[in-house]
Design a protein around this motif. Structure first.
Motif, PDB file in Angstrom:
ATOM      1  N   ILE A 633       0.856  -1.182   0.000  1.00 56.05           N
ATOM      2  CA  ILE A 633       0.000   0.000   0.000  1.00 56.05           C
ATOM      3  C   ILE A 633       0.892   1.232   0.000  1.00 56.05           C
ATOM      4  N   ARG A 634       0.642   2.092  -0.973  1.00 56.30           N
ATOM      5  CA  ARG A 634       1.432   3.317  -1.057  1.00 56.30           C
ATOM      6  C   ARG A 634       1.024   4.258   0.068  1.00 56.30           C
ATOM      7  N   PRO A 635       1.991   4.821   0.795  1.00 57.07           N
ATOM      8  CA  PRO A 635       1.635   5.696   1.917  1.00 57.07           C
ATOM      9  C   PRO A 635       0.916   6.946   1.432  1.00 57.07           C
ATOM     10  N   ALA A 636       0.066   7.480   2.287  1.00 57.87           N
ATOM     11  CA  ALA A 636      -0.802   8.596   1.911  1.00 57.87           C
ATOM     12  C   ALA A 636      -0.020   9.870   1.635  1.00 57.87           C
ATOM     13  N   ALA A 637      -0.555  10.685   0.742  1.00 60.66           N
ATOM     14  CA  ALA A 637      -0.141  12.086   0.572  1.00 60.66           C
ATOM     15  C   ALA A 637      -1.446  12.802   0.256  1.00 60.66           C
ATOM     16  N   VAL A 638      -2.168  13.202   1.287  1.00 62.20           N
ATOM     17  CA  VAL A 638      -3.577  13.545   1.131  1.00 62.20           C
ATOM     18  C   VAL A 638      -3.869  14.970   1.588  1.00 62.20           C
ATOM     19  N   THR A 639      -4.777  15.609   0.886  1.00 63.17           N
ATOM     20  CA  THR A 639      -5.335  16.898   1.297  1.00 63.17           C
ATOM     21  C   THR A 639      -6.653  17.074   0.576  1.00 63.17           C
ATOM     22  N   HIS A 640      -7.590  17.782   1.169  1.00 61.58           N
ATOM     23  CA  HIS A 640      -8.828  18.136   0.479  1.00 61.58           C
ATOM     24  C   HIS A 640      -9.489  16.930  -0.191  1.00 61.58           C
ATOM     25  N   SER A 641      -9.581  15.812   0.501  1.00 62.28           N
ATOM     26  CA  SER A 641     -10.206  14.602  -0.059  1.00 62.28           C
ATOM     27  C   SER A 641      -9.513  14.135  -1.329  1.00 62.28           C
ATOM     28  N   SER A 642      -8.253  14.448  -1.479  1.00 64.78           N
ATOM     29  CA  SER A 642      -7.563  14.105  -2.715  1.00 64.78           C
ATOM     30  C   SER A 642      -6.251  13.395  -2.415  1.00 64.78           C
ATOM     31  N   ASP A 643      -6.167  12.145  -2.831  1.00 61.65           N
ATOM     32  CA  ASP A 643      -4.922  11.381  -2.733  1.00 61.65           C
ATOM     33  C   ASP A 643      -4.869  10.436  -3.929  1.00 61.65           C
ATOM     34  N   PRO A 644      -4.630  11.015  -5.121  1.00 64.95           N
ATOM     35  CA  PRO A 644      -4.731  10.193  -6.338  1.00 64.95           C
ATOM     36  C   PRO A 644      -3.657   9.120  -6.442  1.00 64.95           C
ATOM     37  N   ASN A 645      -2.629   9.189  -5.576  1.00 69.20           N
ATOM     38  CA  ASN A 645      -1.564   8.176  -5.636  1.00 69.20           C
ATOM     39  C   ASN A 645      -1.822   6.996  -4.705  1.00 69.20           C
ATOM     40  N   GLN A 646      -2.890   7.087  -3.933  1.00 67.97           N
ATOM     41  CA  GLN A 646      -3.214   5.996  -3.005  1.00 67.97           C
ATOM     42  C   GLN A 646      -3.486   4.731  -3.812  1.00 67.97           C
ATOM     43  N   ARG A 647      -2.812   3.634  -3.477  1.00 65.96           N
ATOM     44  CA  ARG A 647      -3.073   2.397  -4.201  1.00 65.96           C
ATOM     45  C   ARG A 647      -2.650   1.171  -3.396  1.00 65.96           C
ATOM     46  N   PHE A 648      -3.293   0.071  -3.735  1.00 71.85           N
ATOM     47  CA  PHE A 648      -3.128  -1.215  -3.055  1.00 71.85           C
ATOM     48  C   PHE A 648      -2.728  -2.190  -4.144  1.00 71.85           C
ATOM     49  N   VAL A 649      -1.499  -2.666  -4.090  1.00 76.91           N
ATOM     50  CA  VAL A 649      -0.975  -3.531  -5.150  1.00 76.91           C
ATOM     51  C   VAL A 649      -0.907  -4.957  -4.630  1.00 76.91           C
ATOM     52  N   ASP A 650      -1.706  -5.822  -5.225  1.00 73.28           N
ATOM     53  CA  ASP A 650      -1.732  -7.221  -4.797  1.00 73.28           C
ATOM     54  C   ASP A 650      -0.403  -7.895  -5.144  1.00 73.28           C
ATOM     55  N   LEU A 651       0.042  -8.797  -4.260  1.00 65.72           N
ATOM     56  CA  LEU A 651       1.288  -9.530  -4.476  1.00 65.72           C
ATOM     57  C   LEU A 651       0.973 -11.024  -4.556  1.00 65.72           C
TER      58      LEU A 651
END
Ligand SMILES: [Cu+2]
Length: 696
Positions: A633-651
């Motif tokens: 899981i990519r760590p958050a970089a969030v503001t204003h309900s926006s974190d377009p880089n948030q992702r969960f990559v199955d292994l």
């Protein structure tokens, strides 16, 4: 608070302690367990965070009797800046201890039937010491529970870990401390308390409502800054950026703030902040440093001659040095710019307001190899205005999906969503997003797993026409040849101020959505109107069934404008911020424990062959028991309900007993380079604490 109140309920048991200690200790003492076994449930465990009276937050001076005693903070610490030193000079008359505060914020929550490993680092000149535990009985209140261990004399920092008996029925919290009752000095530091339950099967969660709803805890301290931006760093700390914090007076005084929050200790450390990074953009680069771009060059003029102006400045924040370093300016001012990291590690920033307070139409491109923003003519241009904080999600083919989630704006042209191909500068409209002009501060997430390429966009409003925020969600499958949004399930409804139930189509803007390590999405926070009418509602969205489970525990703190929620490496969710229309800012910090944290044993990642993972590689880990799945899981970089880089990559896994090979995708667009949290999930659906892995 009175930290030295005599505690008669505790005093009666000194003699019990003296009789029982020797027999109990031998049965309960355990060797050290890895600290990663679970979340440390202690608030301010390292005693680093001090209250106004100079004593550690969440701790009190406790004890009884007419003894001579001293409580002092010592710079002789096991870690950090201080330890607790308690000295007794006239023994035989009672005892003294530094004790966890018996209140809802400070006392660790427990689950009946579970066992906990309690540990502390210590030095002591007397063996007349004992670890003492009190429990909160839902009927009787706080009562003495048990003594667990004496600490032998030692002059070097020593860790003692003791497992509690099963927590009795009707108990919802415990507190504990180390009592000294002989002449001498006892120093303690770095307390931990971890759920050690190994044997509770799935179905037997004994935590009542928490088993299905999870549980919120409001921290006993507040954020030191107006937490408008939150970035989880590769070391597990959280970067909280305020800049001027939406406070024109702070802007005028050039009071710009940033803090590093350490979840393990509850400490905030101030970071010198070079410019007004309020409403900047941010994303982690592939080396784990944070690229911060734009921000606030000016507040609107009193005479209406201009609105907010975007800054051109850009900085890199380095977690290793906790400092900002300036890089070259962007090609244009950017107030509310997006930031999306690409498969090659470069960053594209779009949208926002420029230095002239008008819409910024340049595509701004940060070249990772050259560590600089490309010039206007070096980057491919469309001259399209994308709005403010346009949510741009990297697709597996390298194109960007504009989800339609944005901030502010009204009557935007087109279908409200599109696919942007940077190399060819083409923009293809995407149909199907409902209420496209009421997606202000909606939230979009790339659903788990990223390999499925599905995006869910939730709620939203419009601060200009200010209708009731709605509860629509729309879902899209980006693997289709011509992707289109289709209607998703509605966001469940909650209550508003005064317990008033939402009705009709009422939903929320300022939505937070957090990808959890069990593969679900936690939806929380929000408000019905522009900076007003907070909605108390939280739900769990399951991508596998495309359904919301309503009725999760709700954050007691309103979380509207300038609020964020994000995943911590220990599997909990942290929420910060709220900036209602009266201009105040809520600095309280809430932490949510999802239901999985009440279901018993957490699997552990006991070994990691290497933290450096190449694309297409297979990486071996060892675990302490059977696991169901593993992911990054990519760590958050969030503001204003926006974190377009948030992702969960199955292994995908290859299992060989407790040795498991995890196969990382060969496609960097599915997992852009950078640091990720590696979680494994046990067969009971409970995730591990994360280990950090560097991809690419
Ligand atoms: Cu803002």
């Amino acid at each position: 608070m009175n930290r030295s109140r005599p505690l008669m309920s505790r005093s009666n048991r000194l003699h019990i302690a003296q009789f029982l200690v020797l027999t109990l200790v031998l049965f309960l003492a355990l060797p050290d367990r890895p600290a990663s076994a679970g979340a440390n449930l202690i608030a301010n465990p390292g005693l680093e965070s001090l209250a106004a009276d100079g004593f550690p937050v969440c701790w009190e001076q406790s004890g009884w009797g007419a003894n001579g005693h001293t409580f002092a903070l010592s710079t002789d610490a096991h870690s950090g800046a201080r330890s607790m030193s308690v000295t007794l000079t006239t023994a035989g008359q009672g005892d003294r201890k530094a004790m966890m505060l018996e209140d809802t914020s400070c006392a660790p929550n427990v689950t009946p039937g579970h066992q906990y490993d309690l540990s502390a680092w210590y030095k002591t000149t007397t063996a007349n010491t004992v670890m003492t535990v009190f429990r909160h009985d839902v009927a009787q209140g706080w009562v003495y529970w048990t003594d667990l261990a004496t600490l032998p004399v030692t002059t070097t920092w020593t860790k003692r870990t003791v497992r509690t008996p099963q927590i009795p029925a009707n108990t919802d919290q415990i507190v504990w401390g180390v009592t000294i009752y002989g002449n001498g000095t006892l120093k303690t530091d770095d307390y931990t308390m971890v759920d050690a339950t190994q044997t509770v099967p799935d179905e037997s969660c004994s935590a009542g409502d928490k088993c299905v709803k999870g549980d919120w805890q409001v921290m006993p301290f507040q954020s030191s800054v107006r937490a408008i931006h939150a970035v989880v760093l590769r070391n597990g700390n959280v970067l909280l950026i305020a800049g001027s914090g939406n406070d024109p007076a702070a802007f005028a005084a050039k009071t710009f703030t940033t803090a590093i929050y350490k979840p393990g200790t509850g400490q905030f450390t101030a970071v010198p902040t070079p410019e007004d990074l309020f409403c900047s953009g941010h994303v982690q680069l592939k080396d784990g440093r944070v690229l911060v771009m734009g921000g606030n060059k000016d507040y609107p003029a009193a005479d209406g001659s201009h609105g907010y102006k975007g800054l051109k400045n850009s900085y890199i924040f380095d977690p290793a040095t906790s400092a900002y370093t300036r890089v070259n300016d962007m090609t244009a001012g950017s107030w509310y710019p997006s930031a999306t990291v690409l498969g090659n590690g470069d960053v594209i920033s779009l949208g926002g307001l420029g230095e002239d307070s008008h819409g910024m139409v340049a595509t701004q491109y940060f070249n990772s190899a050259q560590q600089r923003w490309l010039g206007l003519n070096e980057a491919n241009q469309t001259w399209n205005f994308w709005g403010l904080y346009p949510s741009m999600i990297l697709m597996q083919d390298g194109r960007l999906f504009y989800t339609g989630s944005h901030v502010f704006g009204n009557g935007t042209p087109g279908s409200g969503a599109s696919i942007y191909d940077y190399p060819t500068s083409t923009i293809t409209p995407v149909p199907g997003l409902r209420k496209k002009d009421e997606r202000d501060q909606s939230m979009s997430v790339l659903l788990p797993p990223a390999q499925d390429q599905k995006v869910l966009t939730m709620g939203g409003g419009n601060i200009e026409t200010n209708p009731d925020a709605h509860r629509l969600t729309d879902l899209i499958d980006l693997k289709q040849a011509s992707p289109a949004y289709t209607a998703g399930p509605q966001i469940p409804q909650g209550t508003m101020t005064g317990g008033v139930a939402q009705t009709g189509d009422q939903g929320k803007m300022y939505v937070s959505a957090v990808l959890l390590p069990d593969g679900k999405v936690f939806e929380t926070g929000g408000a019905l109107h522009n900076r007003a009418d907070p909605v108390y509602e939280a739900s769990m969205y399951d991508p596998a069934t495309n359904t919301f489970t309503a009725g999760m525990a709700t954050d007691p703190v309103p979380r509207g404008y300038h609020s964020s929620a994000f995943l911590l490496p220990d599997g909990r969710v942290m929420a910060v911020g709220d900036n209602p229309g009266n201009g105040t800012f809520d600095k309280r910090v809430s932490v949510y424990s999802p239901p999985y944290l009440f279901k018993g044993a957490r699997p552990q990642i006991t070994g990691l062959s290497t933290p450096n993972w190449a694309y297409g590689s297979s990486n071996t880990i060892t675990v302490d028991g059977p696991i169901l799945k593993a992911e990054l899981i990519r760590p958050a970089a969030v503001t204003h309900s926006s974190d377009p880089n948030q992702r969960f990559v199955d292994l995908p896994m290859t299992v060989n007993g407790n040795s498991i090979s995890l196969n990382l995708t060969s496609n960097p667009n599915l997992a852009p380079p950078g640091w990720y949290m590696l979680f494994v999930v046990g067969t009971n659906g409970v995730p591990s604490v994360a280990k950090w892995v560097k991809v690419g």
